[in-house]
Design a protein around this motif. Sequence first.
Motif, mmCIF file in Angstrom:
data_model
loop_
_atom_site.group_PDB
_atom_site.id
_atom_site.type_symbol
_atom_site.label_atom_id
_atom_site.label_comp_id
_atom_site.label_asym_id
_atom_site.label_seq_id
_atom_site.Cartn_x
_atom_site.Cartn_y
_atom_site.Cartn_z
ATOM 1 N N ARG A 88 -5.326 7.545 7.029
ATOM 2 C CA ARG A 88 -4.768 7.987 5.608
ATOM 3 C C ARG A 88 -5.057 9.229 5.252
ATOM 4 O O ARG A 88 -5.967 10.084 5.423
ATOM 5 C CB ARG A 88 -5.189 6.940 4.561
ATOM 6 N N CYS A 89 -3.978 9.564 4.129
ATOM 7 C CA CYS A 89 -4.408 10.784 3.112
ATOM 8 C C CYS A 89 -4.361 10.651 1.965
ATOM 9 O O CYS A 89 -3.423 9.982 1.413
ATOM 10 C CB CYS A 89 -3.291 11.811 3.643
ATOM 11 N N TYR A 90 -5.287 10.902 1.398
ATOM 12 C CA TYR A 90 -5.430 10.487 -0.209
ATOM 13 C C TYR A 90 -5.624 11.898 -0.829
ATOM 14 O O TYR A 90 -6.101 13.117 -0.385
ATOM 15 C CB TYR A 90 -7.038 9.976 -0.488
ATOM 16 N N LEU A 91 -5.207 11.972 -2.234
ATOM 17 C CA LEU A 91 -5.258 13.077 -3.163
ATOM 18 C C LEU A 91 -6.013 12.806 -4.234
ATOM 19 O O LEU A 91 -5.588 11.743 -5.148
ATOM 20 C CB LEU A 91 -3.961 13.806 -3.414
ATOM 21 N N TRP A 92 -7.072 13.745 -4.810
ATOM 22 C CA TRP A 92 -7.702 13.485 -6.117
ATOM 23 C C TRP A 92 -7.218 14.608 -7.043
ATOM 24 O O TRP A 92 -7.266 15.705 -6.483
ATOM 25 C CB TRP A 92 -9.239 13.672 -5.859
ATOM 26 N N ARG A 93 -6.556 14.071 -7.993
ATOM 27 C CA ARG A 93 -5.691 15.064 -8.778
ATOM 28 C C ARG A 93 -5.776 14.755 -10.211
ATOM 29 O O ARG A 93 -5.400 13.420 -10.445
ATOM 30 C CB ARG A 93 -4.491 15.318 -8.392
ATOM 31 N N GLY A 94 -6.273 15.572 -11.064
ATOM 32 C CA GLY A 94 -6.308 15.117 -12.746
ATOM 33 C C GLY A 94 -6.862 13.956 -12.969
ATOM 34 O O GLY A 94 -6.562 13.130 -13.727
ATOM 35 N N GLN A 95 -8.087 13.570 -12.199
ATOM 36 C CA GLN A 95 -8.906 12.601 -12.672
ATOM 37 C C GLN A 95 -8.337 11.247 -12.149
ATOM 38 O O GLN A 95 -8.632 10.282 -12.390
ATOM 39 C CB GLN A 95 -9.375 12.403 -14.100
ATOM 40 N N ARG A 96 -7.268 11.239 -11.330
ATOM 41 C CA ARG A 96 -6.795 10.044 -10.525
ATOM 42 C C ARG A 96 -6.714 10.294 -9.111
ATOM 43 O O ARG A 96 -6.736 11.520 -8.572
ATOM 44 C CB ARG A 96 -5.047 9.991 -11.068
ATOM 45 N N LEU A 97 -6.913 9.055 -8.417
ATOM 46 C CA LEU A 97 -6.850 9.218 -7.009
ATOM 47 C C LEU A 97 -5.451 8.509 -6.518
ATOM 48 O O LEU A 97 -5.012 7.644 -6.991
ATOM 49 C CB LEU A 97 -7.767 8.261 -6.184
ATOM 50 N N TYR A 98 -4.640 9.349 -5.651
ATOM 51 C CA TYR A 98 -3.384 9.090 -4.947
ATOM 52 C C TYR A 98 -3.326 8.666 -3.750
ATOM 53 O O TYR A 98 -4.210 9.449 -3.004
ATOM 54 C CB TYR A 98 -2.315 10.169 -5.511
ATOM 55 N N GLN A 99 -2.894 7.614 -3.074
ATOM 56 C CA GLN A 99 -2.780 7.436 -1.781
ATOM 57 C C GLN A 99 -1.312 8.038 -1.192
ATOM 58 O O GLN A 99 -0.502 7.513 -1.467
ATOM 59 C CB GLN A 99 -2.926 5.961 -1.331
ATOM 60 N N LEU A 100 -1.340 9.144 -0.645
ATOM 61 C CA LEU A 100 -0.106 9.994 -0.201
ATOM 62 C C LEU A 100 0.559 9.127 1.084
ATOM 63 O O LEU A 100 1.685 8.934 1.164
ATOM 64 C CB LEU A 100 -0.558 11.323 0.217
ATOM 65 N N SER A 101 -0.391 8.750 2.005
ATOM 66 C CA SER A 101 0.300 8.133 3.262
ATOM 67 C C SER A 101 0.557 6.584 3.169
ATOM 68 O O SER A 101 -0.278 6.063 2.219
ATOM 69 C CB SER A 101 -0.416 8.431 4.324
ATOM 70 N N ARG A 102 1.558 6.088 3.525
ATOM 71 C CA ARG A 102 1.490 4.660 3.665
ATOM 72 C C ARG A 102 1.529 4.018 5.215
ATOM 73 O O ARG A 102 2.197 4.761 5.939
ATOM 74 C CB ARG A 102 3.154 4.339 3.037
ATOM 75 N N ASP A 103 0.466 3.275 5.324
ATOM 76 C CA ASP A 103 0.174 2.510 6.480
ATOM 77 C C ASP A 103 1.513 2.239 7.499
ATOM 78 O O ASP A 103 2.604 1.422 6.936
ATOM 79 C CB ASP A 103 -0.792 1.518 6.545
ATOM 80 N N HIS A 104 1.542 2.523 8.703
ATOM 81 C CA HIS A 104 2.431 1.992 9.567
ATOM 82 C C HIS A 104 2.206 0.833 10.413
ATOM 83 O O HIS A 104 1.461 0.824 11.340
ATOM 84 C CB HIS A 104 3.007 2.991 10.715
ATOM 85 N N SER A 105 1.811 -0.082 9.618
ATOM 86 C CA SER A 105 1.279 -1.366 10.040
ATOM 87 C C SER A 105 2.233 -2.778 9.660
ATOM 88 O O SER A 105 2.950 -2.587 8.768
ATOM 89 C CB SER A 105 -0.075 -1.709 9.521
ATOM 90 N N LEU A 106 1.905 -3.795 10.252
ATOM 91 C CA LEU A 106 2.814 -4.986 9.904
ATOM 92 C C LEU A 106 2.498 -5.365 8.482
ATOM 93 O O LEU A 106 3.210 -6.018 7.971
ATOM 94 C CB LEU A 106 2.317 -6.132 10.990
ATOM 95 N N LEU A 107 1.155 -5.202 8.011
ATOM 96 C CA LEU A 107 0.565 -5.474 6.751
ATOM 97 C C LEU A 107 1.454 -4.814 5.771
ATOM 98 O O LEU A 107 2.023 -5.506 4.898
ATOM 99 C CB LEU A 107 -0.623 -5.254 6.488
ATOM 100 N N GLN A 108 1.463 -3.518 5.836
ATOM 101 C CA GLN A 108 2.384 -2.695 4.980
ATOM 102 C C GLN A 108 3.720 -3.047 4.918
ATOM 103 O O GLN A 108 4.175 -2.862 3.998
ATOM 104 C CB GLN A 108 2.202 -1.155 5.192
ATOM 105 N N GLY A 109 4.248 -3.270 6.226
ATOM 106 C CA GLY A 109 5.632 -3.835 6.176
ATOM 107 C C GLY A 109 5.987 -4.962 5.388
ATOM 108 O O GLY A 109 6.940 -5.060 4.670
#
Length: 243
Positions: free
Chosen positions: A124-145
């Motif tokens: 994964r890729c995360y971004l910490w910006r403006g006191q908030r955490l964002y998950q930029l990537s979305r897993d390519h997995s059966l779970l995420q699907g």
Amino acid sequence: MSQGPGRWRSAGRTQRGQARLRNEDAFLDCPQHGCWAVADGMGGHRHGNVASRWVVSSLASVSARGNLDQRIDAVRKSLQSVNQRLRSCRAGPDTSADAIMGSTVVALLLESGRAACLWAGDSRCYLWRGQRLYQLSRDHSLLQGLMNEGQVSATQARAYPGARALTRAIGARSPLHLEVLELSTRPGDVFLLCSDGLYQALSHADLVRALRLGAPQQAVERLFAEALRGAARDDLTAVVVQP
């Protein structure tokens, strides 16, 4: 800690999991080229440690010349080449999942004011910006699907048999389909690239407490300190980047 020419600071670390015979993760920390990556050899498959290192070595050789669009294209071509190389390494007629020699990848490219995240798999890729955490990537997995389809809750999806199975990875299929997200950077941004072993060992609050420290080396040390409080059965890898 690594530092680019007057621009980017970064730090990375990897460690073998307690339940692993070898570390199948690898990472690239190359601020002088504005390129960082984490690769996780596919657990349970042949030579995952070799696959992840091939991915990282390939990205390390990509030229830093050109604009961001040209560099994204160069990364695509580089990883397509690794994908074909890994697929050609299959030995014999075995076509089962365990015969795959593969790896996930998540990569970050930076140029002045712009960033690009490229990935295949569940690193994964995360971004910490403006006191908030964002998950930029979305897993390519059966779970995420399953979650994307909106027909099951996150809890129900996690209970689904084989939910953590990957739907994309380097070496799994040809051609390789990378996902790409481009964005503008802002002062104070902090990026985190990590393998699933790290983020599964930590809560959202743990990630926030580490990344709000800002300084890459301190953030990496905090991430590992928190992850190692638990069982840490899987390999742990993190790269923190401050534009």
